[in-house]
Design a protein around this motif. Structure first.
Motif, mmCIF file in Angstrom:
data_model
loop_
_atom_site.group_PDB
_atom_site.id
_atom_site.type_symbol
_atom_site.label_atom_id
_atom_site.label_comp_id
_atom_site.label_asym_id
_atom_site.label_seq_id
_atom_site.Cartn_x
_atom_site.Cartn_y
_atom_site.Cartn_z
ATOM 1 N N TYR A 39 0.845 -1.185 0.000
ATOM 2 C CA TYR A 39 0.000 0.000 0.000
ATOM 3 C C TYR A 39 0.892 1.249 0.000
ATOM 4 C CZ TYR A 39 -3.642 -3.335 1.091
ATOM 5 O OH TYR A 39 -4.494 -4.408 1.041
ATOM 6 N N PRO A 40 0.379 2.352 -0.465
ATOM 7 C CA PRO A 40 1.194 3.569 -0.580
ATOM 8 C C PRO A 40 1.934 3.906 0.707
ATOM 9 C CG PRO A 40 -0.929 3.883 -1.644
ATOM 10 C CD PRO A 40 -1.003 2.555 -0.966
ATOM 11 N N GLY A 41 3.247 4.088 0.600
ATOM 12 C CA GLY A 41 4.060 4.497 1.739
ATOM 13 C C GLY A 41 4.341 3.411 2.756
ATOM 14 N N GLU A 42 3.976 2.178 2.435
ATOM 15 C CA GLU A 42 4.169 1.089 3.391
ATOM 16 C C GLU A 42 5.070 0.001 2.832
ATOM 17 O OE1 GLU A 42 -0.355 1.568 5.211
ATOM 18 O OE2 GLU A 42 0.505 -0.423 4.888
ATOM 19 N N ASP A 84 -8.439 -1.340 -2.388
ATOM 20 C CA ASP A 84 -7.532 -2.340 -2.972
ATOM 21 C C ASP A 84 -6.438 -1.695 -3.818
ATOM 22 O OD1 ASP A 84 -10.351 -4.526 -3.559
ATOM 23 O OD2 ASP A 84 -8.946 -4.504 -1.866
ATOM 24 N N SER A 85 -6.500 -0.403 -4.002
ATOM 25 C CA SER A 85 -5.475 0.294 -4.776
ATOM 26 C C SER A 85 -4.119 0.120 -4.099
ATOM 27 C CB SER A 85 -5.809 1.782 -4.895
ATOM 28 O OG SER A 85 -7.021 1.970 -5.582
ATOM 29 N N ALA A 86 -3.177 -0.437 -4.822
ATOM 30 C CA ALA A 86 -1.866 -0.783 -4.250
ATOM 31 C C ALA A 86 -0.999 -1.350 -5.371
ATOM 32 C CB ALA A 86 -2.009 -1.808 -3.132
ATOM 33 N N VAL A 87 0.221 -1.716 -5.002
ATOM 34 C CA VAL A 87 1.088 -2.454 -5.927
ATOM 35 C C VAL A 87 1.122 -3.909 -5.479
ATOM 36 C CG1 VAL A 87 3.373 -2.656 -6.946
ATOM 37 C CG2 VAL A 87 2.485 -0.402 -6.354
ATOM 38 N N TYR A 88 0.917 -4.818 -6.415
ATOM 39 C CA TYR A 88 0.855 -6.246 -6.120
ATOM 40 C C TYR A 88 2.066 -6.943 -6.724
ATOM 41 C CZ TYR A 88 -3.837 -5.312 -4.528
ATOM 42 O OH TYR A 88 -4.922 -4.817 -3.833
ATOM 43 N N PHE A 89 2.716 -7.763 -5.891
ATOM 44 C CA PHE A 89 3.903 -8.493 -6.320
ATOM 45 C C PHE A 89 3.648 -9.994 -6.224
ATOM 46 C CE2 PHE A 89 7.109 -5.216 -6.669
ATOM 47 C CZ PHE A 89 6.644 -4.197 -5.845
ATOM 48 N N CYS A 90 3.928 -10.680 -7.298
ATOM 49 C CA CYS A 90 3.954 -12.125 -7.285
ATOM 50 C C CYS A 90 5.379 -12.555 -6.943
ATOM 51 C CB CYS A 90 3.547 -12.653 -8.659
ATOM 52 S SG CYS A 90 3.389 -14.442 -8.790
ATOM 53 N N ALA A 91 5.537 -13.622 -6.174
ATOM 54 C CA ALA A 91 6.871 -14.039 -5.756
ATOM 55 C C ALA A 91 6.913 -15.542 -5.549
ATOM 56 C CB ALA A 91 7.272 -13.322 -4.459
#
Lengths: 113, 114
Positions: A39-42, A84-91
């Motif tokens: 999430y933004p800034g986290e 839900d607005s955020a950056v999502y990373f698959c890993a």
């Protein structure tokens, strides 16, 4: 070596739309698969995970199924919210002895009201 | 509250001026790691530590040092920072029972090297 490919962003959707973020992987052995959210800034938080083929991870309405035959772990949600607005990373993690996470490049998701 | 803390959160420095970014966790985790996040590259591992006094290189260790003298702390040291180390840095910790365990991330340290 291990690698993760996820769909390019940014992705913009309207509230209540259906979400899919594609993720495919290359790995030796039997990796564990993860989706992390930023999430933004986290920092990154674990959203869900699956540790063996055909497992489904789920959390907060998000789901992803570990598909060994297609080496995929696509993230889905039936009805997205502004929150839900955020950056999502698959890993993935497969290096026993070094629990290194190999990340995709991230997908920025923006939900508009 | 279980957490990973990093300090500072933001740092602007000049080329060649040594700096340390601290990382601390209160979950008694044996495994700790540092990542850097760059646009279009995702997160890449810099160094990791399986336990006290046990550290090893990740994928992009050049220009960095680490130490693990105590279980809870894992500082990242840039002896002579250069502009290509401008990045967002994350510390992570987790339990050691093989892969598949959840890792916990700190809030990040945004570094600008002029």
């Amino acid at each position: 070596g291990n690698s993760v490919t996820q769909m390019e962003g940014p992705v913009t959707l309207s509230e209540e739309a259906f979400l899919t973020i594609n993720c495919t992987y290359t790995a030796t052995g039997y990796p564990s698969l993860f989706w992390y959210v930023q999430y933004p800034g986290e920092g990154l938080q674990l959203l869900l995970k699956a540790t063996k083929a055909d497992d489904k991870g789920s959390n907060k309405g998000f789901e992803a199924t570990y598909r060994k035959e297609t080496t995929s772990f696509h993230l889905e949600k039936g009805s997205v919210q502004v929150s839900d607005s955020a950056v999502y990373f698959c890993a993935l993690s497969s290096d026993f002895g070094n629990e290194k996470l190999t990340f995709g490049t991230g997908t920025r998701l923006t939900i508009i009201p | 509250e279980a957490q990973v803390t990093q300090n500072p959160r933001y740092l602007i420095t000049v080329t060649g001026k040594k700096l340390t970014v601290t990382c601390s966790q209160n979950m008694n985790h044996e495994y700790m790691s540092w990542y850097r996040q760059d646009p279009g590259l995702g997160l890449r591992q810099i160094y990791y530590s399986m336990n006290v006094e046990v550290t090893d290189k990740g994928d992009v260790p050049e220009g960095y040092k680490v130490s693990r003298k105590e279980k809870r702390n894992f500082p990242l040291i840039l002896e002579s920072p250069s502009p290509n180390q401008t990045s967002l840095y994350f510390c992570a910790s987790g339990p050691p029972q093989g892969f598949g365990e959840t890792q916990y991330f700190g809030p990040g340290t945004r570094l600008l090297v002029l």
